[in-house]
Scaffold this active site. Sequence first.
Site, PDB file in Angstrom:
ATOM      1  N   TYR A 115     -17.218  10.242 -73.868  1.00  0.00           N
ATOM      2  CA  TYR A 115     -18.561  10.782 -73.607  1.00  0.00           C
ATOM      3  C   TYR A 115     -19.521  10.653 -74.774  1.00  0.00           C
ATOM      4  O   TYR A 115     -20.622  11.179 -74.718  1.00  0.00           O
ATOM      5  CB  TYR A 115     -18.484  12.285 -73.289  1.00  0.00           C
ATOM      6  CG  TYR A 115     -17.363  12.738 -72.404  1.00  0.00           C
ATOM      7  CD1 TYR A 115     -17.263  12.307 -71.097  1.00  0.00           C
ATOM      8  CD2 TYR A 115     -16.413  13.646 -72.883  1.00  0.00           C
ATOM      9  CE1 TYR A 115     -16.236  12.767 -70.270  1.00  0.00           C
ATOM     10  CE2 TYR A 115     -15.388  14.107 -72.065  1.00  0.00           C
ATOM     11  CZ  TYR A 115     -15.304  13.657 -70.760  1.00  0.00           C
ATOM     12  OH  TYR A 115     -14.295  14.112 -69.955  1.00  0.00           O
ATOM     13  N   TYR A 145     -10.670  20.852 -73.942  1.00  0.00           N
ATOM     14  CA  TYR A 145     -10.617  19.449 -73.505  1.00  0.00           C
ATOM     15  C   TYR A 145     -10.175  18.483 -74.612  1.00  0.00           C
ATOM     16  O   TYR A 145     -10.657  17.361 -74.691  1.00  0.00           O
ATOM     17  CB  TYR A 145     -11.975  19.019 -72.906  1.00  0.00           C
ATOM     18  CG  TYR A 145     -12.436  19.937 -71.804  1.00  0.00           C
ATOM     19  CD1 TYR A 145     -11.741  19.997 -70.606  1.00  0.00           C
ATOM     20  CD2 TYR A 145     -13.532  20.770 -71.968  1.00  0.00           C
ATOM     21  CE1 TYR A 145     -12.137  20.865 -69.588  1.00  0.00           C
ATOM     22  CE2 TYR A 145     -13.938  21.638 -70.962  1.00  0.00           C
ATOM     23  CZ  TYR A 145     -13.234  21.677 -69.773  1.00  0.00           C
ATOM     24  OH  TYR A 145     -13.625  22.538 -68.769  1.00  0.00           O
ATOM     25  N   ARG A 158     -12.718  12.578 -76.555  1.00  0.00           N
ATOM     26  CA  ARG A 158     -14.057  12.942 -76.073  1.00  0.00           C
ATOM     27  C   ARG A 158     -15.180  12.068 -76.627  1.00  0.00           C
ATOM     28  O   ARG A 158     -16.172  11.835 -75.948  1.00  0.00           O
ATOM     29  CB  ARG A 158     -14.344  14.432 -76.310  1.00  0.00           C
ATOM     30  CG  ARG A 158     -13.390  15.326 -75.493  1.00  0.00           C
ATOM     31  CD  ARG A 158     -13.798  16.798 -75.483  1.00  0.00           C
ATOM     32  NE  ARG A 158     -15.008  17.017 -74.726  1.00  0.00           N
ATOM     33  CZ  ARG A 158     -16.201  17.190 -75.249  1.00  0.00           C
ATOM     34  NH1 ARG A 158     -16.350  17.233 -76.572  1.00  0.00           N
ATOM     35  NH2 ARG A 158     -17.258  17.352 -74.489  1.00  0.00           N
ATOM     36  N   CYS A 199      -4.763   1.047 -81.633  1.00  0.00           N
ATOM     37  CA  CYS A 199      -5.147  -0.361 -81.718  1.00  0.00           C
ATOM     38  C   CYS A 199      -6.318  -0.646 -80.787  1.00  0.00           C
ATOM     39  O   CYS A 199      -6.174  -1.341 -79.782  1.00  0.00           O
ATOM     40  CB  CYS A 199      -3.943  -1.226 -81.376  1.00  0.00           C
ATOM     41  SG  CYS A 199      -2.555  -0.816 -82.424  1.00  0.00           S
ATOM     42  N   GLU A 200      -7.440  -0.025 -81.068  1.00  0.00           N
ATOM     43  CA  GLU A 200      -8.669  -0.198 -80.282  1.00  0.00           C
ATOM     44  C   GLU A 200      -9.845   0.051 -81.192  1.00  0.00           C
ATOM     45  O   GLU A 200      -9.874   1.067 -81.885  1.00  0.00           O
ATOM     46  CB  GLU A 200      -8.777   0.877 -79.197  1.00  0.00           C
ATOM     47  CG  GLU A 200      -7.790   0.765 -78.131  1.00  0.00           C
ATOM     48  CD  GLU A 200      -8.372   1.096 -76.749  1.00  0.00           C
ATOM     49  OE1 GLU A 200      -9.604   1.110 -76.571  1.00  0.00           O
ATOM     50  OE2 GLU A 200      -7.554   1.310 -75.868  1.00  0.00           O
ATOM     51  N   GLU A 235     -16.437  30.937 -64.052  1.00  0.00           N
ATOM     52  CA  GLU A 235     -15.220  30.288 -64.547  1.00  0.00           C
ATOM     53  C   GLU A 235     -15.448  29.599 -65.885  1.00  0.00           C
ATOM     54  O   GLU A 235     -15.465  28.377 -65.964  1.00  0.00           O
ATOM     55  CB  GLU A 235     -14.764  29.236 -63.535  1.00  0.00           C
ATOM     56  CG  GLU A 235     -14.462  29.791 -62.183  1.00  0.00           C
ATOM     57  CD  GLU A 235     -14.479  28.722 -61.114  1.00  0.00           C
ATOM     58  OE1 GLU A 235     -15.052  27.637 -61.329  1.00  0.00           O
ATOM     59  OE2 GLU A 235     -13.911  28.972 -60.054  1.00  0.00           O
ATOM     60  N   PRO A 236     -15.642  30.371 -66.941  1.00  0.00           N
ATOM     61  CA  PRO A 236     -15.838  29.743 -68.240  1.00  0.00           C
ATOM     62  C   PRO A 236     -14.545  29.134 -68.781  1.00  0.00           C
ATOM     63  O   PRO A 236     -13.480  29.760 -68.697  1.00  0.00           O
ATOM     64  CB  PRO A 236     -16.290  30.907 -69.125  1.00  0.00           C
ATOM     65  CG  PRO A 236     -15.705  32.122 -68.473  1.00  0.00           C
ATOM     66  CD  PRO A 236     -15.672  31.843 -66.997  1.00  0.00           C
ATOM     67  N   GLY A 237     -14.624  27.944 -69.286  1.00  0.00           N
ATOM     68  CA  GLY A 237     -13.472  27.313 -69.929  1.00  0.00           C
ATOM     69  C   GLY A 237     -13.837  27.052 -71.387  1.00  0.00           C
ATOM     70  O   GLY A 237     -13.404  27.742 -72.316  1.00  0.00           O
ATOM     71  N   GLY A 274     -19.273  26.328 -67.162  1.00  0.00           N
ATOM     72  CA  GLY A 274     -20.218  25.350 -67.679  1.00  0.00           C
ATOM     73  C   GLY A 274     -21.052  25.696 -68.886  1.00  0.00           C
ATOM     74  O   GLY A 274     -21.756  24.826 -69.407  1.00  0.00           O
TER      75      GLY A 274
HETATM   76  N1  LLP Z   1     -14.953  25.477 -62.834  1.00  0.00           N
HETATM   77  C1  LLP Z   1     -14.866  24.265 -62.302  1.00  0.00           C
HETATM   78  C2  LLP Z   1     -14.759  24.110 -60.857  1.00  0.00           C
HETATM   79  C3  LLP Z   1     -14.872  23.140 -63.138  1.00  0.00           C
HETATM   80  O1  LLP Z   1     -14.797  21.938 -62.609  1.00  0.00           O
HETATM   81  C4  LLP Z   1     -14.960  23.323 -64.544  1.00  0.00           C
HETATM   82  C5  LLP Z   1     -14.959  22.164 -65.439  1.00  0.00           C
HETATM   83  C6  LLP Z   1     -15.026  24.619 -65.043  1.00  0.00           C
HETATM   84  C7  LLP Z   1     -15.030  25.688 -64.154  1.00  0.00           C
HETATM   85  C8  LLP Z   1     -15.096  24.913 -66.511  1.00  0.00           C
HETATM   86  O2  LLP Z   1     -16.251  24.430 -67.099  1.00  0.00           O
HETATM   87  P1  LLP Z   1     -16.553  24.750 -68.646  1.00  0.00           P
HETATM   88  O3  LLP Z   1     -16.904  26.215 -68.747  1.00  0.00           O
HETATM   89  O4  LLP Z   1     -15.340  24.428 -69.414  1.00  0.00           O
HETATM   90  O5  LLP Z   1     -17.687  23.861 -68.983  1.00  0.00           O
HETATM   91  N2  LLP Z   1     -13.589  16.872 -69.828  1.00  0.00           N
HETATM   92  C9  LLP Z   1     -14.982  17.239 -69.967  1.00  0.00           C
HETATM   93  C10 LLP Z   1     -15.299  18.534 -69.242  1.00  0.00           C
HETATM   94  C11 LLP Z   1     -14.939  18.495 -67.784  1.00  0.00           C
HETATM   95  C12 LLP Z   1     -15.242  19.784 -67.102  1.00  0.00           C
HETATM   96  C13 LLP Z   1     -14.699  19.777 -65.726  1.00  0.00           C
HETATM   97  N3  LLP Z   1     -14.863  20.972 -65.023  1.00  0.00           N
HETATM   98  C14 LLP Z   1     -15.318  17.357 -71.445  1.00  0.00           C
HETATM   99  O6  LLP Z   1     -14.437  17.134 -72.269  1.00  0.00           O
HETATM  100  O7  LLP Z   1     -16.462  17.648 -71.796  1.00  0.00           O
END
Ligand code: LLP
Length: 431
Positions: free
Chosen positions: A333, A390, A329, A360-361, A289-291, A247
């Site tokens: 959002y 994402y 995105r 076409c939107e 869990e960084p994404g 997050g």
């Molecule tokens: N762990 C869990 C259980 C999660 O659900 C997520 C993201 C992460 C880790 C990774 O979070 P991060 O570090 O990437 O913030 N599609 C949306 C974001 C959805 C995130 C869902 N879960 C966007 O484009 O902003």
Amino acid sequence: MICDNLSIVNGQLHFAGQNTVTLAKQYGTPLYLLDEDYIRRQCRVYKAAFQKHFGPGAKPLYASKANAFRRMYQIMTEEDMGIDVVSPGEIYTAYSAGYDLSNAYFHGSNKTDGDIAYAMDCGVGCFVADNREELLAIEAECARRGTRQQVLLRLSPGIDPHTYEAVATGKVDSKFGVAIETGQAEELVLFALELPHVDLAGFHCHVGSQVFGEDIFQRAAVIMLEFIAHLEHTHGFKTAQLDLGGGYGVAYTEADPHLDVEEKVAEVAAAVKKTCTRLGIAMPEIHMEPGRSIVAAAGMTLYTVGAVKRITGYKNYVSVDGGMVDNPRYALYKSAYTCYLANKMDEVQDFAADVVGRCCESGDILQPDVMMSASVERGDTLAVCTTGAYNYSMASNYNRLPRPPIVMLHHGESYVAVRRESFEDLCRNDM
Ligand code: LLP
């Protein structure tokens, strides 16, 4: 500039040390670029911070939903990163890339029986169970196989992360996990402990995404640890692992703060250690869990400008050859992005336009009110920054548009990691 892998050389935008205008010509547009060196650096920063502040067992898991394709899982193998996966498709991609899935944590709030069996076939190390039905399904599948499965339970700590609603996941009324506040979490723990094929290793929470709040993770950790201490003192259950989810926010524009990963991990670790001491419990093995914070700033999308529409007295539109199909995105959002006219970086940026896609939107907007050179014209290269998370993973084929390729930038070289979809790919499953 918003990220240190951006620079301007002779009026042209460079990314990861390479000329984006040249890359757009070489590979065509729309084009996803990914700075491999940046991804590797972020993995190393996380890993070093975890070892330093949480100790040897602690590990960061790359949340692969942010951007998943084979090469990414190979990089995670090479960087010795754990991963989080959420679907059999992610599991298959990782497996087929040679990733050792004993290092994977399987998430998702509604795993099917088929998903559970497939994950076990592929040797997924740990399941993060969301609810009672899922625990029962895991138990049943293990009983059938005569195996045991390590499981974490996903809890909702009841925290509002102050991000946008669609990605806030840790509140009591969330669809994810089981609430501590209502007593249901404790009930579920006792239930899990009775299941003969389930090894309850600990707990997971994820409060949300794109989080900047000062102490959100510390507060989540304290709530989780208080619950863990309660279980130990009341039921004698000792928790081995605590996963605090992902997050951390990233800077999409100059208005966003830049989070220092090492500093953030240190703050969480300090709160975890202090709370464990106060509660008289041993510190569990900590995971996060960084994404986004690993891959977002590693990405850039390049487009070619097409129509430029100046509606006198109203507004201006700059159309590009991609849009909500490769980056939904803003449409979803209202997410902010920084855009540059990559071949005209030295010109005065005094022309405001909405950068819009080719679908076409009317809602196919990549970013409203972008300032750029008034000389913008068909053929220019437009760059949208910070698209590594994402974007590709949320891309679609709406309007039957093929998905762009992913080109990796590494040590001054570039290579295709995901090829551009062909028209034939679009019809692959059509009978
Ligand atoms: N762990 C869990 C259980 C999660 O659900 C997520 C993201 C992460 C880790 C990774 O979070 P991060 O570090 O990437 O913030 N599609 C949306 C974001 C959805 C995130 C869902 N879960 C966007 O484009 O902003």
